[in-house]
Design an enzyme around this catalytic site. Structure first.
Site, PDB file in Angstrom:
ATOM      1  N   PRO A   8       0.831  -1.210   0.000  1.00  0.00           N
ATOM      2  CA  PRO A   8       0.000   0.000   0.000  1.00  0.00           C
ATOM      3  C   PRO A   8       0.863   1.257   0.000  1.00  0.00           C
ATOM      4  O   PRO A   8       1.796   1.384   0.802  1.00  0.00           O
ATOM      5  CB  PRO A   8      -0.800  -0.142   1.299  1.00  0.00           C
ATOM      6  CG  PRO A   8      -0.852  -1.614   1.553  1.00  0.00           C
ATOM      7  CD  PRO A   8       0.480  -2.129   1.092  1.00  0.00           C
ATOM      8  N   GLU A   9       0.563   2.162  -0.923  1.00  0.00           N
ATOM      9  CA  GLU A   9       1.289   3.423  -1.023  1.00  0.00           C
ATOM     10  C   GLU A   9       0.380   4.535  -0.492  1.00  0.00           C
ATOM     11  O   GLU A   9      -0.652   4.260   0.126  1.00  0.00           O
ATOM     12  CB  GLU A   9       1.740   3.647  -2.463  1.00  0.00           C
ATOM     13  CG  GLU A   9       2.646   2.527  -2.975  1.00  0.00           C
ATOM     14  CD  GLU A   9       3.101   2.700  -4.414  1.00  0.00           C
ATOM     15  OE1 GLU A   9       3.204   3.854  -4.893  1.00  0.00           O
ATOM     16  OE2 GLU A   9       3.342   1.671  -5.082  1.00  0.00           O
ATOM     17  N   HIS A  48      -4.928 -15.544   8.396  1.00  0.00           N
ATOM     18  CA  HIS A  48      -4.031 -14.393   8.268  1.00  0.00           C
ATOM     19  C   HIS A  48      -4.577 -13.126   8.920  1.00  0.00           C
ATOM     20  O   HIS A  48      -4.026 -12.050   8.723  1.00  0.00           O
ATOM     21  CB  HIS A  48      -3.675 -14.097   6.805  1.00  0.00           C
ATOM     22  CG  HIS A  48      -3.115 -15.273   6.071  1.00  0.00           C
ATOM     23  ND1 HIS A  48      -2.030 -16.001   6.537  1.00  0.00           N
ATOM     24  CD2 HIS A  48      -3.502 -15.863   4.906  1.00  0.00           C
ATOM     25  CE1 HIS A  48      -1.768 -16.986   5.691  1.00  0.00           C
ATOM     26  NE2 HIS A  48      -2.651 -16.938   4.696  1.00  0.00           N
ATOM     27  N   ARG A  86       1.208 -11.804   4.288  1.00  0.00           N
ATOM     28  CA  ARG A  86       2.661 -11.950   4.172  1.00  0.00           C
ATOM     29  C   ARG A  86       3.405 -11.564   5.453  1.00  0.00           C
ATOM     30  O   ARG A  86       4.610 -11.731   5.540  1.00  0.00           O
ATOM     31  CB  ARG A  86       3.167 -11.137   2.978  1.00  0.00           C
ATOM     32  CG  ARG A  86       2.549 -11.594   1.658  1.00  0.00           C
ATOM     33  CD  ARG A  86       3.088 -10.860   0.464  1.00  0.00           C
ATOM     34  NE  ARG A  86       4.489 -11.170   0.212  1.00  0.00           N
ATOM     35  CZ  ARG A  86       5.175 -10.691  -0.823  1.00  0.00           C
ATOM     36  NH1 ARG A  86       4.587  -9.878  -1.693  1.00  0.00           N
ATOM     37  NH2 ARG A  86       6.443 -11.001  -0.988  1.00  0.00           N
TER      38      ARG A  86
END
Length: 270
Positions: free
Chosen positions: A2-3, A92, A111
């Site tokens: 995410p930016e 997750h 991740r």
């Protein structure tokens, strides 16, 4: 990862849901994130009221009523989703935060490159040595041109340097440089003041468009409602190697710069 558009989209959505809410309980299912969650993490949050939801660079900053800051970085695949208390915890989902209105906040990160810390803002090392915000007036043509004169690298690498300007990653660097007509491989020493001005203007335009589209979802990113963004459907060059340029029809090219893929039009970008 995410930016800025994705983190800011999350910030805006979470602000509506979280400000004024008190944290009733915290359940940690997996501590092993990019850095292990502190043993004191849950204790630091329980009972605290969320006063503001802010952002600095790619960090989400939730200010608490005791003066502490809850810092969240989403890594490659993290997100925070507001759900009803009856929602099933997915694989997750590593942390579940119960709110005083009966809803829950799930931190989901397949991740496990995300990061969460609680502390005084001035003591959070992640917030030191950050550059200017790309949508602030401080990010000007003069600022960028002066910075370029001090660099010895490709323009794209400079634009992704969080010590210079924050929040821009691989996706938006490629899109911004296409909009500015500057090739990502251009050496910073060859960046003219007019080029810098075009990059600054393109940064504002591209990020504004991405924010309006609620960010880009090309893998795991979802907003606070669990919904994907839409900017990935508007990419001009990113992940479009071999496809025709939307301006001139020339095939988009891909080149690796310092281990990261750059996408550009060899005709429109010089």
């Amino acid at each position: 990862m995410p930016e800025l558009p994705e983190v800011e989209t999350l910030r805006r959505g979470l602000e509506k849901s979280l400000v004024g809410r008190r944290i009733a309980a915290v359940t940690v299912h997996e501590r092993r994130l990019r850095r292990p969650l502190a043993r004191s993490f849950a204790r630091a949050l329980v009972g605290r009221r969320i006063e503001t939801v802010g952002r600095r660079a790619k960090y989400l900053l939730l200010e608490l009523d005791d003066g502490a800051t809850w810092l969240v970085h989403f890594g490659m695949s993290g997100t925070l989703v507001v759900l009803p208390a009856t929602a099933t915890r997915r694989l997750h989902t590593h942390v579940v935060i119960a709110l005083d209105d009966g809803r829950v906040l799930h931190f989901h990160d397949p991740r496990r490159f995300g990061l969460m810390r609680v502390g005084r803002a001035a003591e959070l090392a992640e917030l030191t040595e950050l550059g200017v915000e790309p949508l602030d007036a401080a990010f000007s043509a003069a600022y960028l041109h002066a910075a370029a004169r001090r660099q010895r690298r490709a323009v794209k690498s400079m634009l992704m340097d969080q010590r210079l300007v924050v929040g821009i990653g691989n996706i938006y660097a490629s899109e911004i440089l296409f909009a500015a007509g500057v090739r990502p491989t251009r050496h910073t020493s060859r960046l003219a003041r007019a080029d810098a001005a075009r990059i600054v203007a393109a940064t504002s335009a591209v990020l504004a468009e991405a924010l309006a589209a609620r960010g880009s979802s090309i893998a795991d990113y979802r907003d606070e409602r669990g919904e994907p963004g839409d900017f990935q459907n508007r990419f001009r060059v990113y992940e479009r190697a071999g496809a025709p340029c939307v301006r001139c029809g020339t095939a988009i090219r891909r080149k690796v710069i310092v281990g990261r893929s750059a996408f550009y039009c060899p005709r429109c970008q010089r």
